[in-house]
Design a protein around this motif. Sequence first.
Motif, PDB file in Angstrom:
ATOM      1  N   CYS A   1     -36.685   2.124  55.965  1.00  0.00           N
ATOM      2  CA  CYS A   1     -35.575   2.123  56.398  1.00  0.00           C
ATOM      3  C   CYS A   1     -35.789   1.320  57.964  1.00  0.00           C
ATOM      4  O   CYS A   1     -36.209   1.701  58.771  1.00  0.00           O
ATOM      5  CB  CYS A   1     -34.763   3.331  56.845  1.00  0.00           C
TER       6      CYS A   1
ATOM      7  N   CYS B   1     -30.392   3.959  53.095  1.00  0.00           N
ATOM      8  CA  CYS B   1     -31.397   4.958  53.468  1.00  0.00           C
ATOM      9  C   CYS B   1     -30.624   6.413  53.178  1.00  0.00           C
ATOM     10  O   CYS B   1     -29.472   6.761  53.297  1.00  0.00           O
ATOM     11  CB  CYS B   1     -31.228   4.923  55.052  1.00  0.00           C
TER      12      CYS B   1
ATOM     13  N   HIS C   1     -33.556   0.706  60.326  1.00  0.00           N
ATOM     14  CA  HIS C   1     -32.746   1.476  61.148  1.00  0.00           C
ATOM     15  C   HIS C   1     -33.455   2.723  61.662  1.00  0.00           C
ATOM     16  O   HIS C   1     -33.184   2.935  63.090  1.00  0.00           O
ATOM     17  CB  HIS C   1     -31.251   1.788  60.586  1.00  0.00           C
ATOM     18  N   CYS C   2     -34.192   3.591  60.723  1.00  0.00           N
ATOM     19  CA  CYS C   2     -34.510   4.883  61.239  1.00  0.00           C
ATOM     20  C   CYS C   2     -35.969   5.049  60.846  1.00  0.00           C
ATOM     21  O   CYS C   2     -36.528   6.098  61.122  1.00  0.00           O
ATOM     22  CB  CYS C   2     -33.571   5.668  60.992  1.00  0.00           C
TER      23      CYS C   2
ATOM     24  N   CYS D   1     -30.138   7.871  57.502  1.00  0.00           N
ATOM     25  CA  CYS D   1     -28.910   7.443  58.226  1.00  0.00           C
ATOM     26  C   CYS D   1     -28.057   6.749  57.300  1.00  0.00           C
ATOM     27  O   CYS D   1     -27.030   6.600  57.847  1.00  0.00           O
ATOM     28  CB  CYS D   1     -29.640   6.465  59.257  1.00  0.00           C
TER      29      CYS D   1
ATOM     30  N   ALA E   1     -37.115   5.836  57.907  1.00  0.00           N
ATOM     31  CA  ALA E   1     -37.196   6.922  56.987  1.00  0.00           C
ATOM     32  C   ALA E   1     -37.814   6.246  55.901  1.00  0.00           C
ATOM     33  O   ALA E   1     -37.583   4.956  55.557  1.00  0.00           O
ATOM     34  CB  ALA E   1     -35.902   7.399  56.640  1.00  0.00           C
TER      35      ALA E   1
HETATM   36 ZN   LIG Z   1     -32.298   4.942  57.868  1.00  0.00          ZN
END
Ligand SMILES: [Zn+2]
Length: 146
Positions: free
Chosen positions: A49, A35, A51-52, A38, A54
């Motif tokens: 992503c 990413c 996780h975030c 992050c 993006a």
């Molecule tokens: Zn991310």
Amino acid sequence: MSAPSPTADLVVAFDSDSAFYWDGAADGRLLAQRCAVCERLWHPPGPVCPHCQALDWSIADLPLSGELYSVAEIHEPGSPIQGTNYLVALAEFTDQHGGPPVRIAANLRGASLAEATIGAAVTVHFEALAGGRALPQFQLAAERGQ
Ligand SMILES: [Zn+2]
């Protein structure tokens, strides 16, 4: 004479999100996405992503050795590997930029379930498939003399 590969007739189905992964495998590289926001790795391939959320990412090479995280023995009479039991493993690969490891699933070849100890070192090799593609496969590192 060795037996024919149980995966030789498999065809890799991929799309624009995962093409980089399969192109890398064909070149003997194990790849993940990193990413741009992050900086964490993710797998399996996807446009966002996990996780975030993006949308910007780059390709990251993973080491060709990892650690066995989980393993299961598959008994599936209708599979392309019909007539044999096989192991599917989840292995963790270190993020060389210091982030959390990323986990990738593949067949664990050349080992029994009893030999597949969680935490054992695994190496990645690439089994040639039709059409110039390749399938990442795991093997216990000790079995390759490493
Ligand atoms: Zn991310």
